[in-house]
Design a protein around this motif. Structure first.
Motif, PDB file in Angstrom:
ATOM      1  N   ASP A  55       0.824  -1.211   0.000  1.00 54.10           N
ATOM      2  CA  ASP A  55       0.000   0.000   0.000  1.00 54.10           C
ATOM      3  C   ASP A  55       0.858   1.261   0.000  1.00 54.10           C
ATOM      4  O   ASP A  55       0.499   2.264  -0.611  1.00 54.10           O
ATOM      5  N   GLY A  59      -0.165   2.895  -3.053  1.00 57.90           N
ATOM      6  CA  GLY A  59      -1.202   3.764  -2.515  1.00 57.90           C
ATOM      7  C   GLY A  59      -2.463   3.001  -2.181  1.00 57.90           C
ATOM      8  O   GLY A  59      -2.658   1.855  -2.575  1.00 57.90           O
ATOM      9  N   ASP A  60      -3.286   3.658  -1.413  1.00 58.96           N
ATOM     10  CA  ASP A  60      -4.558   3.109  -0.979  1.00 58.96           C
ATOM     11  C   ASP A  60      -5.550   4.268  -1.023  1.00 58.96           C
ATOM     12  O   ASP A  60      -5.279   5.323  -0.447  1.00 58.96           O
ATOM     13  N   PRO A  61      -6.670   4.120  -1.721  1.00 58.66           N
ATOM     14  CA  PRO A  61      -7.608   5.238  -1.848  1.00 58.66           C
ATOM     15  C   PRO A  61      -8.039   5.828  -0.507  1.00 58.66           C
ATOM     16  O   PRO A  61      -8.363   6.996  -0.418  1.00 58.66           O
ATOM     17  N   GLY A  64      -4.170   7.596   0.837  1.00 58.35           N
ATOM     18  CA  GLY A  64      -3.377   8.502   0.017  1.00 58.35           C
ATOM     19  C   GLY A  64      -2.794   7.828  -1.201  1.00 58.35           C
ATOM     20  O   GLY A  64      -3.048   6.659  -1.482  1.00 58.35           O
ATOM     21  N   PHE A  65      -1.987   8.588  -1.920  1.00 58.18           N
ATOM     22  CA  PHE A  65      -1.451   8.126  -3.193  1.00 58.18           C
ATOM     23  C   PHE A  65      -0.347   7.091  -3.057  1.00 58.18           C
ATOM     24  O   PHE A  65      -0.144   6.283  -3.941  1.00 58.18           O
ATOM     25  N   TYR A  67       3.830   6.011  -2.669  1.00 59.83           N
ATOM     26  CA  TYR A  67       5.073   6.441  -3.299  1.00 59.83           C
ATOM     27  C   TYR A  67       4.895   6.705  -4.794  1.00 59.83           C
ATOM     28  O   TYR A  67       5.295   7.747  -5.301  1.00 59.83           O
ATOM     29  N   GLY A  69       2.207   7.366  -6.541  1.00 59.33           N
ATOM     30  CA  GLY A  69       1.351   8.519  -6.795  1.00 59.33           C
ATOM     31  C   GLY A  69       2.042   9.835  -6.495  1.00 59.33           C
ATOM     32  O   GLY A  69       1.806  10.836  -7.180  1.00 59.33           O
ATOM     33  N   ASP A  70       2.896   9.853  -5.475  1.00 63.44           N
ATOM     34  CA  ASP A  70       3.592  11.085  -5.104  1.00 63.44           C
ATOM     35  C   ASP A  70       4.793  11.369  -5.989  1.00 63.44           C
ATOM     36  O   ASP A  70       5.009  12.496  -6.430  1.00 63.44           O
ATOM     37  N   TYR A  95       6.621   6.533   4.275  1.00 69.06           N
ATOM     38  CA  TYR A  95       5.377   5.863   3.903  1.00 69.06           C
ATOM     39  C   TYR A  95       5.048   4.681   4.801  1.00 69.06           C
ATOM     40  O   TYR A  95       3.970   4.114   4.698  1.00 69.06           O
TER      41      TYR A  95
END
Length: 152
Positions: A55, A59-61, A64-65, A67, A69-70, A95
């Protein structure tokens, strides 16, 4: 005045041997169950760790996004989840909280073994990510080209 003396009575050697034999039998009966419980809790902790790392990467909705996603790319190692790699724009870590680390600052599983991280990038959308624990025996036959199917 009369004095009554009580004669002190201790345990005989035979009584001590009997008590120790009963105690040994109880321990022999309970030890496998206790070891199984410890191994089961280590397995559960390892699976939970790997899910948190997964996750943290993807990411996990709900949280958050992650690694990817960021930063926009996959981490080169699991250490990137804890410390920002050089040039990682958008990094908002760490994270992972409460990570188990070895003396070199690398992530370890509840068995004291390093987690393995494999990323095999394919055509867009076909990347394979594997986070693997070596488990209780500390052995692994995984290679970056062929991670265990169960770990994908």
């Amino acid at each position: 005045m009369k004095t009554f003396l009580r004669q002190a009575r201790g345990f005989s050697l035979i009584e001590m041997v009997r008590a120790l034999a009963v105690l040994a039998a109880v321990v022999a009966f309970l030890a496998p169950a206790m070891l199984s419980s410890v191994n089961s809790s280590r397995e559960d902790a390892t699976l939970a760790d790997m899910a948190r790392m997964y996750d943290a990467i993807l990411g996990d909705p709900r949280t958050g996004f992650g690694y990817v996603g960021d930063v926009g790319t996959y981490p080169t190692s699991l250490g990137d989840l804890l410390v920002a790699p050089v040039g990682a724009l958008g990094w908002k870590g760490p994270y992972i909280d409460n990570a188990r680390l070895d003396a070199n600052g690398k992530l370890i599983d509840p068995y004291g073994q390093l987690y393995e991280y494999y990323l095999v990038s394919g055509v867009a959308g076909s990347d394979q990510l594997a986070i693997i624990s070596r488990g209780a025996d500390g052995l692994s036959t995984n290679t970056a080209a062929d991670p265990n199917i169960a770990a994908n």
